[in-house]
Scaffold this active site. Structure first.
Site, short mmCIF file in Angstrom:
data_model
loop_
_atom_site.label_atom_id
_atom_site.label_comp_id
_atom_site.label_asym_id
_atom_site.label_seq_id
_atom_site.Cartn_x
_atom_site.Cartn_y
_atom_site.Cartn_z
NE ARG A 47 -3.35 -5.92 -12.57
CZ ARG A 47 -3.79 -7.09 -12.16
NH1 ARG A 47 -4.88 -7.60 -12.69
NH2 ARG A 47 -3.15 -7.77 -11.23
NE ARG A 72 -5.96 -16.37 -8.21
CZ ARG A 72 -5.66 -15.08 -8.16
NH1 ARG A 72 -6.39 -14.21 -8.81
NH2 ARG A 72 -4.64 -14.65 -7.43
CB CYS A 108 -13.23 -12.81 -6.99
SG CYS A 108 -12.33 -13.44 -8.43
CG HIS A 128 1.02 -3.20 -4.77
ND1 HIS A 128 0.63 -4.44 -4.35
CD2 HIS A 128 1.65 -2.62 -3.72
CE1 HIS A 128 1.04 -4.63 -3.10
NE2 HIS A 128 1.66 -3.54 -2.70
CD GLU A 147 -8.20 -14.25 -14.41
OE1 GLU A 147 -7.52 -13.64 -13.56
OE2 GLU A 147 -7.91 -15.39 -14.82
#
Length: 561
Positions: free
Chosen positions: A447, A324, A486, A187, A413
């Site tokens: 991540r 999306r 994206c 983030h 993804e």
């Protein structure tokens, strides 16, 4: 000079003084009692005094704030002296419980009660928990949680930043972001790019820097240096001069030889869309529809969604807007849609999969998108997240047709979607690579973890090979259906060159990255981009891939990237 190395996630060079993000307030031990030298009256007096200090501090911040932040702070200030909260804590103190533990338990009870009431009152539960932590911090004599207050601009240093931490972040005061944890898709990285702040993540040791320490931050190199000198000051001056060159995107993404690569924006609502249009975005490559659903206990109505989507469409007349569908689950749980008890939510019911457990929500969203698109000045495309099979792609395309949406697509993804791209593109009209999740799932690396930041890089050759395979799947269909990116990888000007060399047709990013990406793309021909892509593909690891490509782009030094 003491140096710290991390991962550069948002370019920029700056010198400033450090302010550390206060550590989260820990829960007082269960059963904690007052000391034998403290009376119940004294503990109660301390609690009331602490609550008044917290209330005054929040009122002061509210007076200086504007808009939504002002309203949030005013509501939180009221909670700091809420009679119900304090009364329940005083009762616990009378039984010998410490003031810290008493307010902690009282806050939990009040928050639960408000949450059960639902609606507006449920939203106030978060305010109670915030106040609780602030009062405990005041009682302990430690800094309150949240972004530190300062009259002077500063460099914010933290272990990592959560979405809630950035709600009141003032980019006029925060010069740069530096964290010891997090990763390229954390983030912190995303908010830094959105705000245009230099940022370095996964830099071990920076959380030990003393407040007031002067440091030099290089958001491209991923370095932090203590007590910078004349050399660093010259680098900052050069960056500021280069930033003027990058101030404006001319509205046309292309390589030096005229190969067009539309540069689109990732947006989260109408306000974002208007800003992106002002910055020259050639359309929207990712409209995150979660903005309609988050912070709610119930699903928004079709009419509410129509109004929200139309605001984005109106900002881009005659241009493409890729919507999306709801990507709920994992780090975006919704009480009416997802199961927060899942043992591994990133691999659970999220994105398109929520239609398996809660059918109807996706259908109604597609109806809302189609209604908003009716007579819209924008060209509306729609795609589903978390697609893993050909059957799922076919099912989504069929749902779009029923709703009246003419251009269905899916997100790539999951590695299986890249491997089966040729067959998936036989069912839909386009795909868009979500490199954040594609990297996470390919490398089996969360991540958000700073310790795995090296693995969680879209420069990983394995990830680049999957992107190449996805493009090959489009070519195999004989129609060259669009393959966009994206994910945050598109916002990296150097990686953008590689992506174009791999055959990606459009790039979508935070709007502030448009000018840098556009400038670097215009410095290479398509053939040169293809050659650089091969250099990256043949690299041993992510660092080698990035280093090889950067060495071939002399414009980076000129632009301070």
């Amino acid at each position: 000079m003491q140096n710290f190395s991390g991962v550069g996630v948002s370019p920029g060079r700056i010198i400033g003084s450090v302010r550390q993000m206060p550590k989260p307030v820990s829960e007082p031990p269960v059963g904690e009692r007052m000391s034998s030298s403290t009376t119940a009256d004294e503990a109660t007096a301390s609690l009331r005094a602490a609550s008044k200090v917290v209330q005054a501090e929040l009122q002061g911040r509210a007076a200086a704030a504007t808009g939504a932040s002002k309203a949030v702070l005013e509501a939180t200030a009221l909670m700091a002296a809420d009679p119900m909260l304090i009364k329940a804590a005083v009762k616990l103190i009378a039984t010998g419980t410490s003031a810290e533990r008493a307010i902690w338990e009282s806050g939990a009870s009040v928050a639960e009660m408000l949450h059960n009431l639902g609606g507006y009152m449920a939203d106030r539960a978060t305010d109670v928990l915030d106040v609780r932590a602030r009062i405990v911090a005041e009682l302990r004599g430690v800094p309150a949680p949240g972004i530190p207050q300062s009259t002077e601009p500063f460099i914010l240093v933290a272990e990592d930043l959560a979405p809630a931490d950035t709600a009141t972040l003032d980019p006029a005061k925060v010069l740069a972001l530096v964290t010891s944890g997090g990763g390229p898709q954390s983030h912190t990285a995303i908010i830094a790019r959105a705000l245009g702040l230099p940022a370095v993540v996964a830099a071990p040791g920076v959380d030990e820097l003393v407040d007031g320490t002067e440091v030099y931050v290089d958001g491209a190199a991923g370095t932090v240096s203590v007590n910078p000198g004349a050399d660093e000051q010259a680098l900052v001056a050069a960056w500021l001069l280069a930033a003027e060159t990058l101030a404006v995107f001319d509205g046309t993404g292309s390589t030096a030889d005229g190969h067009l690569v539309p540069l689109l924006a990732n947006v989260g609502g109408a306000v974002d869309a208007v800003k992106a249009a002002e910055l020259g975005a050639q359309g929207v490559g990712l409209l995150r529809t979660e903005f309609c659903f988050l912070e709610r206990d119930t699903e928004p109505t079709i009419d509410e969604q129509v109004v929200a989507y139309r605001g984005v469409f109106d900002a881009f007349p005659g241009k493409k807007v890729v919507v999306r569908t709801l990507d709920a689950g994992a780090d975006k749980p919704l009480p009416f849609l997802t199961d927060t008890t899942e043992p591994n939510p990133s691999l659970g019911v999220r994105g398109y999969r929520t239609d398996l457990t809660t059918p109807g929500v996706l259908k109604r969203q597609l109806t809302a998108i189609a209604t908003a698109a009716t007579d819209s000045p924008a060209e509306v495309w729609v795609m589903a997240p978390m697609i893993a099979t050909v059957d799922e792609a076919a099912d989504f395309a069929a749902m779009c047709r029923v709703a009246g949406l003419k251009i269905p697509g899916v997100m790539v993804e999951v590695p299986s979607a890249a491997l089966l791209a040729d067959r998936i593109l036989g069912e839909v009209d386009f795909v868009s690579l979500g490199t954040n999740d594609l990297t996470q799932y390919t490398m089996a690396a969360d991540r958000q973890l700073g310790t795995l930041a090296a693995l969680n890089s879209p420069w990983q050759p394995a990830v680049l090979h999957l992107i190449k395979l996805t493009v090959a799947g489009s070519i195999a269909q004989g129609k060259n259906k669009p393959v966009g990116v994206c994910g945050e990888a598109a916002a990296d000007p150097v990686l953008a060159v590689v992506l174009v060399g791999l055959g990606v047709s459009t790039l979508s990013m935070t709007a502030r990255s448009l000018s840098a990406v556009g400038a670097v793309l215009k410095s290479v021909t398509l053939d040169e981009a293809k050659r650089l892509a091969e250099l990256a593909l043949s690299a041993r690891n992510a660092d080698e891939a990035r280093t090889r490509v950067r060495a071939e782009l002399p414009i980076l030094e000129k632009l301070g990237l």
